[in-house]
Design a protein around this motif. Structure first.
Motif, PDB file in Angstrom:
ATOM      1  N   UNK A 130      64.876  29.880  66.257  1.00 50.53           N
ATOM      2  CA  UNK A 130      64.904  29.537  64.836  1.00 50.53           C
ATOM      3  C   UNK A 130      64.213  30.622  64.016  1.00 50.53           C
ATOM      4  N   UNK A 131      63.080  31.080  64.491  1.00 49.07           N
ATOM      5  CA  UNK A 131      62.337  32.130  63.796  1.00 49.07           C
ATOM      6  C   UNK A 131      63.175  33.403  63.695  1.00 49.07           C
ATOM      7  N   UNK A 132      63.847  33.764  64.799  1.00 47.72           N
ATOM      8  CA  UNK A 132      64.687  34.976  64.804  1.00 47.72           C
ATOM      9  C   UNK A 132      65.864  34.848  63.847  1.00 47.72           C
ATOM     10  N   UNK A 133      66.564  33.723  63.911  1.00 43.88           N
ATOM     11  CA  UNK A 133      67.802  33.562  63.150  1.00 43.88           C
ATOM     12  C   UNK A 133      67.585  33.264  61.673  1.00 43.88           C
ATOM     13  N   UNK A 134      66.613  32.441  61.367  1.00 42.22           N
ATOM     14  CA  UNK A 134      66.470  31.947  59.999  1.00 42.22           C
ATOM     15  C   UNK A 134      65.319  32.582  59.229  1.00 42.22           C
ATOM     16  N   UNK A 135      64.333  33.125  59.962  1.00 38.87           N
ATOM     17  CA  UNK A 135      63.144  33.662  59.303  1.00 38.87           C
ATOM     18  C   UNK A 135      62.911  35.132  59.654  1.00 38.87           C
ATOM     19  N   UNK A 136      63.992  35.835  59.991  1.00 37.10           N
ATOM     20  CA  UNK A 136      63.953  37.277  60.269  1.00 37.10           C
ATOM     21  C   UNK A 136      62.912  37.651  61.317  1.00 37.10           C
ATOM     22  N   UNK A 137      62.709  36.777  62.281  1.00 39.86           N
ATOM     23  CA  UNK A 137      61.772  37.076  63.364  1.00 39.86           C
ATOM     24  C   UNK A 137      60.325  37.083  62.924  1.00 39.86           C
ATOM     25  N   UNK A 138      60.044  36.446  61.799  1.00 46.80           N
ATOM     26  CA  UNK A 138      58.690  36.424  61.267  1.00 46.80           C
ATOM     27  C   UNK A 138      58.140  34.998  61.333  1.00 46.80           C
ATOM     28  N   UNK A 139      57.354  34.698  62.370  1.00 49.60           N
ATOM     29  CA  UNK A 139      56.815  33.334  62.509  1.00 49.60           C
ATOM     30  C   UNK A 139      56.001  32.887  61.289  1.00 49.60           C
ATOM     31  N   UNK A 140      55.347  33.821  60.622  1.00 49.98           N
ATOM     32  CA  UNK A 140      54.565  33.457  59.441  1.00 49.98           C
ATOM     33  C   UNK A 140      55.468  32.884  58.348  1.00 49.98           C
ATOM     34  N   UNK A 141      56.688  33.385  58.235  1.00 51.70           N
ATOM     35  CA  UNK A 141      57.630  32.846  57.244  1.00 51.70           C
ATOM     36  C   UNK A 141      58.027  31.421  57.595  1.00 51.70           C
ATOM     37  N   UNK A 142      58.195  31.165  58.885  1.00 54.96           N
ATOM     38  CA  UNK A 142      58.521  29.813  59.336  1.00 54.96           C
ATOM     39  C   UNK A 142      57.386  28.852  58.992  1.00 54.96           C
ATOM     40  N   UNK A 143      56.171  29.242  59.284  1.00 51.45           N
ATOM     41  CA  UNK A 143      55.008  28.395  58.995  1.00 51.45           C
ATOM     42  C   UNK A 143      54.836  28.231  57.488  1.00 51.45           C
ATOM     43  N   UNK A 144      55.044  29.304  56.734  1.00 50.26           N
ATOM     44  CA  UNK A 144      54.915  29.222  55.275  1.00 50.26           C
ATOM     45  C   UNK A 144      55.908  28.221  54.703  1.00 50.26           C
ATOM     46  N   UNK A 145      57.138  28.250  55.187  1.00 46.16           N
ATOM     47  CA  UNK A 145      58.151  27.307  54.713  1.00 46.16           C
ATOM     48  C   UNK A 145      57.732  25.874  55.059  1.00 46.16           C
ATOM     49  N   UNK A 146      57.200  25.696  56.231  1.00 45.18           N
ATOM     50  CA  UNK A 146      56.760  24.379  56.682  1.00 45.18           C
ATOM     51  C   UNK A 146      55.629  23.838  55.803  1.00 45.18           C
ATOM     52  N   UNK A 147      54.624  24.643  55.559  1.00 44.86           N
ATOM     53  CA  UNK A 147      53.465  24.151  54.804  1.00 44.86           C
ATOM     54  C   UNK A 147      53.739  24.080  53.303  1.00 44.86           C
ATOM     55  N   UNK A 148      54.736  24.800  52.810  1.00 43.92           N
ATOM     56  CA  UNK A 148      55.094  24.723  51.395  1.00 43.92           C
ATOM     57  C   UNK A 148      55.930  23.486  51.085  1.00 43.92           C
ATOM     58  N   UNK A 149      56.360  22.777  52.110  1.00 38.88           N
ATOM     59  CA  UNK A 149      57.167  21.577  51.927  1.00 38.88           C
ATOM     60  C   UNK A 149      56.352  20.517  51.185  1.00 38.88           C
ATOM     61  N   UNK A 150      56.884  20.016  50.078  1.00 37.01           N
ATOM     62  CA  UNK A 150      56.182  19.002  49.287  1.00 37.01           C
ATOM     63  C   UNK A 150      55.964  17.710  50.059  1.00 37.01           C
ATOM     64  N   UNK A 151      56.764  17.471  51.074  1.00 40.63           N
ATOM     65  CA  UNK A 151      56.635  16.260  51.860  1.00 40.63           C
ATOM     66  C   UNK A 151      55.503  16.303  52.876  1.00 40.63           C
ATOM     67  N   UNK A 152      54.861  17.450  53.014  1.00 34.65           N
ATOM     68  CA  UNK A 152      53.780  17.615  53.989  1.00 34.65           C
ATOM     69  C   UNK A 152      52.514  16.954  53.441  1.00 34.65           C
ATOM     70  N   UNK A 153      51.988  16.027  54.208  1.00 37.45           N
ATOM     71  CA  UNK A 153      50.781  15.311  53.776  1.00 37.45           C
ATOM     72  C   UNK A 153      49.557  16.212  53.906  1.00 37.45           C
ATOM     73  N   UNK A 154      48.519  15.850  53.172  1.00 35.42           N
ATOM     74  CA  UNK A 154      47.273  16.609  53.253  1.00 35.42           C
ATOM     75  C   UNK A 154      46.704  16.523  54.677  1.00 35.42           C
ATOM     76  N   UNK A 155      46.855  15.360  55.292  1.00 42.19           N
ATOM     77  CA  UNK A 155      46.375  15.169  56.668  1.00 42.19           C
ATOM     78  C   UNK A 155      47.088  16.120  57.635  1.00 42.19           C
ATOM     79  N   UNK A 156      48.398  16.246  57.483  1.00 41.57           N
ATOM     80  CA  UNK A 156      49.163  17.149  58.346  1.00 41.57           C
ATOM     81  C   UNK A 156      48.738  18.599  58.127  1.00 41.57           C
ATOM     82  N   UNK A 157      48.511  18.962  56.867  1.00 42.46           N
ATOM     83  CA  UNK A 157      48.057  20.318  56.559  1.00 42.46           C
ATOM     84  C   UNK A 157      46.697  20.601  57.202  1.00 42.46           C
TER      85      UNK A 157
END
Length: 131
Positions: free
Chosen positions: A88-115
């Motif tokens: 997924x990181x290679x195909x969708x986030x140009x091989x940049x795991x930080x971009x994958x994590x950034x997209x995940x944590x920028x999700x408005x549905x992410x609770x403060x507890x999960x963060x």
């Protein structure tokens, strides 16, 4: 004719079966069927075919006990998760795991507890990797 590449990933239905096998440790077609949602209403022969295909792909192995095949996962769940996330990181986030994590944590549905859990995991990983 093109040669069919061995699939490294499970289809959605195969993942459903594999998830049940990971939970069971090993099991027969009937064991796996019994764990699926009753609304699934999948025929025994269809389930047997799915498990046979998964074995051909190398995701499960089988052992015959009497007239029944017992299937076991060949690949651990965490190993499959890592493989899938790398892809997924290679195909969708140009091989940049930080971009994958950034997209995940920028999700408005992410609770403060999960963060906070993610933050704690990162801090622990950084601490464990330092000499």
């Amino acid at each position: 004719m093109r040669q069919k590449k061995r699939n490294e990933f499970l289809t959605e239905v195969e993942l459903e079966f594999m998830t049940e096998l990971w939970a069971l440790g090993k099991g027969s077609v009937r064991d796996v069927l019994a764990q699926l949602n009753p609304d699934r209403n999948l025929a025994y022969t269809s389930a047997a075919t799915i498990l046979r295909i998964m074995e051909q792909k190398g995701f499960v192995s089988s052992e015959k006990q009497g007239k029944t095949f017992i299937y076991s996962p060949v690949l651990a769940k965490d190993a499959y998760q890592s493989r899938t996330l790398r892809d997924l990181s290679e195909k969708l986030f140009d091989g940049t795991p930080a971009s994958l994590v950034a997209r995940l944590v920028d999700d408005d549905g992410m609770s403060e507890e999960a963060l906070k859990e993610i933050q704690a995991l990162l801090e622990r990983r950084l601490t464990d990797d330092t000499p």
